[in-house]
Design a protein around this motif. Structure first.
Motif, PDB file in Angstrom:
ATOM      1  N   ASP A  85      28.213   0.116 -10.986  1.00 55.06           N
ATOM      2  CA  ASP A  85      27.372  -1.155 -11.849  1.00 55.06           C
ATOM      3  C   ASP A  85      27.916  -0.801 -13.373  1.00 55.06           C
ATOM      4  O   ASP A  85      27.836   0.353 -14.188  1.00 55.06           O
ATOM      5  N   LEU A  86      29.082  -1.225 -13.306  1.00 51.05           N
ATOM      6  CA  LEU A  86      30.115  -1.740 -15.360  1.00 51.05           C
ATOM      7  C   LEU A  86      28.823  -2.006 -16.164  1.00 51.05           C
ATOM      8  O   LEU A  86      28.467  -0.938 -17.375  1.00 51.05           O
ATOM      9  N   TYR A  87      27.592  -3.113 -16.118  1.00 50.27           N
ATOM     10  CA  TYR A  87      27.212  -3.312 -16.633  1.00 50.27           C
ATOM     11  C   TYR A  87      26.130  -2.321 -17.664  1.00 50.27           C
ATOM     12  O   TYR A  87      26.387  -2.059 -18.232  1.00 50.27           O
ATOM     13  N   GLY A  88      25.671  -1.823 -16.108  1.00 52.07           N
ATOM     14  CA  GLY A  88      24.608  -1.104 -16.577  1.00 52.07           C
ATOM     15  C   GLY A  88      24.493   0.335 -17.869  1.00 52.07           C
ATOM     16  O   GLY A  88      24.400   0.892 -17.980  1.00 52.07           O
ATOM     17  N   ALA A  89      26.042   0.774 -17.188  1.00 51.44           N
ATOM     18  CA  ALA A  89      27.107   1.901 -17.609  1.00 51.44           C
ATOM     19  C   ALA A  89      27.579   1.776 -18.821  1.00 51.44           C
ATOM     20  O   ALA A  89      26.918   2.546 -20.076  1.00 51.44           O
ATOM     21  N   LEU A  90      27.719  -0.096 -19.163  1.00 49.45           N
ATOM     22  CA  LEU A  90      28.261  -0.149 -20.869  1.00 49.45           C
ATOM     23  C   LEU A  90      27.131  -0.386 -21.620  1.00 49.45           C
ATOM     24  O   LEU A  90      26.673   0.162 -22.481  1.00 49.45           O
ATOM     25  N   THR A  91      25.692  -0.657 -20.852  1.00 51.25           N
ATOM     26  CA  THR A  91      24.257  -1.044 -21.472  1.00 51.25           C
ATOM     27  C   THR A  91      24.035   0.620 -21.840  1.00 51.25           C
ATOM     28  O   THR A  91      23.779   1.225 -23.100  1.00 51.25           O
ATOM     29  N   THR A  92      23.952   1.835 -20.869  1.00 51.86           N
ATOM     30  CA  THR A  92      23.611   3.688 -21.707  1.00 51.86           C
ATOM     31  C   THR A  92      24.784   3.659 -22.817  1.00 51.86           C
ATOM     32  O   THR A  92      23.749   4.086 -24.211  1.00 51.86           O
ATOM     33  N   GLU A  93      26.174   3.518 -22.734  1.00 56.08           N
ATOM     34  CA  GLU A  93      26.818   4.027 -23.711  1.00 56.08           C
ATOM     35  C   GLU A  93      26.907   2.844 -25.395  1.00 56.08           C
ATOM     36  O   GLU A  93      26.972   2.886 -25.434  1.00 56.08           O
ATOM     37  N   LEU A  94      26.171   1.449 -24.574  1.00 61.37           N
ATOM     38  CA  LEU A  94      26.116   0.950 -26.337  1.00 61.37           C
ATOM     39  C   LEU A  94      24.741   1.407 -27.215  1.00 61.37           C
ATOM     40  O   LEU A  94      24.916   1.414 -28.386  1.00 61.37           O
ATOM     41  N   HIS A  95      24.353   1.872 -26.111  1.00 65.27           N
ATOM     42  CA  HIS A  95      22.475   2.638 -26.184  1.00 65.27           C
ATOM     43  C   HIS A  95      23.026   3.417 -27.814  1.00 65.27           C
ATOM     44  O   HIS A  95      22.721   3.716 -28.134  1.00 65.27           O
ATOM     45  N   ALA A  96      23.928   4.520 -27.229  1.00 67.54           N
ATOM     46  CA  ALA A  96      23.806   5.295 -27.772  1.00 67.54           C
ATOM     47  C   ALA A  96      25.235   5.590 -28.667  1.00 67.54           C
ATOM     48  O   ALA A  96      24.637   5.619 -29.776  1.00 67.54           O
ATOM     49  N   LEU A  97      26.392   3.916 -28.361  1.00 72.76           N
ATOM     50  CA  LEU A  97      26.857   4.335 -30.092  1.00 72.76           C
ATOM     51  C   LEU A  97      26.294   3.142 -30.925  1.00 72.76           C
ATOM     52  O   LEU A  97      26.864   4.157 -31.914  1.00 72.76           O
ATOM     53  N   SER A  98      25.012   3.168 -30.714  1.00 67.85           N
ATOM     54  CA  SER A  98      24.347   2.617 -31.704  1.00 67.85           C
ATOM     55  C   SER A  98      23.575   3.809 -32.628  1.00 67.85           C
ATOM     56  O   SER A  98      23.524   3.434 -33.656  1.00 67.85           O
ATOM     57  N   LYS A  99      23.127   4.054 -31.679  1.00 65.13           N
ATOM     58  CA  LYS A  99      22.255   5.457 -32.567  1.00 65.13           C
ATOM     59  C   LYS A  99      23.815   6.409 -33.514  1.00 65.13           C
ATOM     60  O   LYS A  99      23.653   6.593 -34.208  1.00 65.13           O
ATOM     61  N   VAL A 104      33.559   3.928 -23.933  1.00 67.15           N
ATOM     62  CA  VAL A 104      33.511   2.143 -23.969  1.00 67.15           C
ATOM     63  C   VAL A 104      34.822   1.936 -23.409  1.00 67.15           C
ATOM     64  O   VAL A 104      34.509   0.722 -22.523  1.00 67.15           O
ATOM     65  N   VAL A 105      35.963   1.775 -23.952  1.00 71.16           N
ATOM     66  CA  VAL A 105      37.198   1.478 -23.428  1.00 71.16           C
ATOM     67  C   VAL A 105      37.223   2.219 -22.456  1.00 71.16           C
ATOM     68  O   VAL A 105      38.000   1.447 -21.079  1.00 71.16           O
ATOM     69  N   ASP A 106      37.285   2.777 -22.259  1.00 72.51           N
ATOM     70  CA  ASP A 106      37.427   3.930 -20.565  1.00 72.51           C
ATOM     71  C   ASP A 106      36.443   3.785 -19.869  1.00 72.51           C
ATOM     72  O   ASP A 106      37.258   3.547 -18.475  1.00 72.51           O
ATOM     73  N   LEU A 107      35.438   3.428 -19.382  1.00 71.50           N
ATOM     74  CA  LEU A 107      34.598   2.070 -18.838  1.00 71.50           C
ATOM     75  C   LEU A 107      35.263   1.032 -18.400  1.00 71.50           C
ATOM     76  O   LEU A 107      35.585   0.447 -17.162  1.00 71.50           O
ATOM     77  N   LEU A 108      35.471   0.181 -18.925  1.00 76.03           N
ATOM     78  CA  LEU A 108      36.777  -0.649 -18.741  1.00 76.03           C
ATOM     79  C   LEU A 108      38.001  -1.047 -18.686  1.00 76.03           C
ATOM     80  O   LEU A 108      38.349  -1.465 -17.686  1.00 76.03           O
ATOM     81  N   LEU A 109      38.608   0.540 -18.553  1.00 81.68           N
ATOM     82  CA  LEU A 109      39.512   0.707 -17.794  1.00 81.68           C
ATOM     83  C   LEU A 109      39.711   1.148 -16.437  1.00 81.68           C
ATOM     84  O   LEU A 109      40.645   0.519 -15.885  1.00 81.68           O
ATOM     85  N   ARG A 110      38.506   1.706 -16.362  1.00 89.16           N
ATOM     86  CA  ARG A 110      38.910   3.101 -15.480  1.00 89.16           C
ATOM     87  C   ARG A 110      37.541   2.096 -14.316  1.00 89.16           C
ATOM     88  O   ARG A 110      37.384   1.789 -12.836  1.00 89.16           O
ATOM     89  N   GLY A 111      36.900   0.631 -14.987  1.00 87.40           N
ATOM     90  CA  GLY A 111      36.004   0.080 -14.076  1.00 87.40           C
ATOM     91  C   GLY A 111      34.842   1.396 -13.993  1.00 87.40           C
ATOM     92  O   GLY A 111      34.380   2.391 -13.778  1.00 87.40           O
ATOM     93  N   HIS A 112      33.869   0.857 -12.903  1.00 91.30           N
ATOM     94  CA  HIS A 112      32.840   1.584 -13.107  1.00 91.30           C
ATOM     95  C   HIS A 112      31.579   0.272 -11.630  1.00 91.30           C
ATOM     96  O   HIS A 112      31.867  -1.135 -11.936  1.00 91.30           O
TER      97      HIS A 112
END
Length: 176
Positions: A84-98, A74-82
């Motif tokens: 579709d940042l929101y979509g990538a963060l949503t995917t990572e948040l789902h995995a992080l929640s598990k 998640v931190v790397d996504l914010l640092l590097r950008g993407h």
């Protein structure tokens, strides 16, 4: 007193002293044996506790490492950008929640709470990105909103893994 009587009395006294010596030796041997048994029982209990802690430590360490890796993504996504940042963060948040659920199961509570803080911070940043679509430099700054709680999680996890289950409050000093 004649010699025969002296021999009988001397034999009785000698036998009594030998008997007392045997009783004293037996008592001392019994006491030492009891102390050895108690020491062996204490050592066996300590060894069982150590083995139990080691068996729990390995899956805990894996759960903590997996969660740390997810948080760092998640931190790397914010640092590097993407793109579709929101979509990538949503995917990572789902995995992080598990991963947080696994950390919560393995505990202890301090680590579970630290994992929840990472997840809340990540979700908060994700929601802010969805609302505001901030530019890249802002996203870079927002990474610290997740990195701070992630570092707190790492410290709590390290403390939990180093805990050997012994209360050193009653000991003279903690072993080095």
């Amino acid at each position: 007193m004649d010699a025969g009587l002296a021999a009988v009395v001397g034999g009785a006294i000698g036998g009594s002293l030998a008997g007392l010596t045997a009783v004293g030796t037996s008592w001392f041997t019994l006491r030492v044996a009891r102390l050895q048994v108690a020491s062996q029982e204490t050592e066996a209990a300590r060894q069982r506790r150590f083995e139990g802690l080691r068996e729990r430590r390995e899956p805990r360490a894996k759960a903590y490492a997996d969660f740390t890796t997810g948080g760092q993504r998640v931190v790397d996504l914010l640092l590097r950008g993407h793109e579709d940042l929101y979509g990538a963060l949503t995917t990572e948040l789902h995995a992080l929640s598990k991963l947080r659920a696994t950390v919560t199961i393995w505990g202890p509570e301090s680590v579970a709470l630290a994992a929840a803080e990472v997840l809340v911070a990540s979700a908060s940043v994700s929601a802010r990105i969805a609302r505001e679509s901030p530019p890249g430099p802002m996203q870079f700054i927002m990474s610290s909103d997740v990195a701070g709680p992630l570092n707190g999680f790492i410290e709590a996890a390290r403390a939990a893994l180093e805990d050997d289950g012994i209360d050193y409050g009653t000991a003279v000093s903690r072993p080095a």
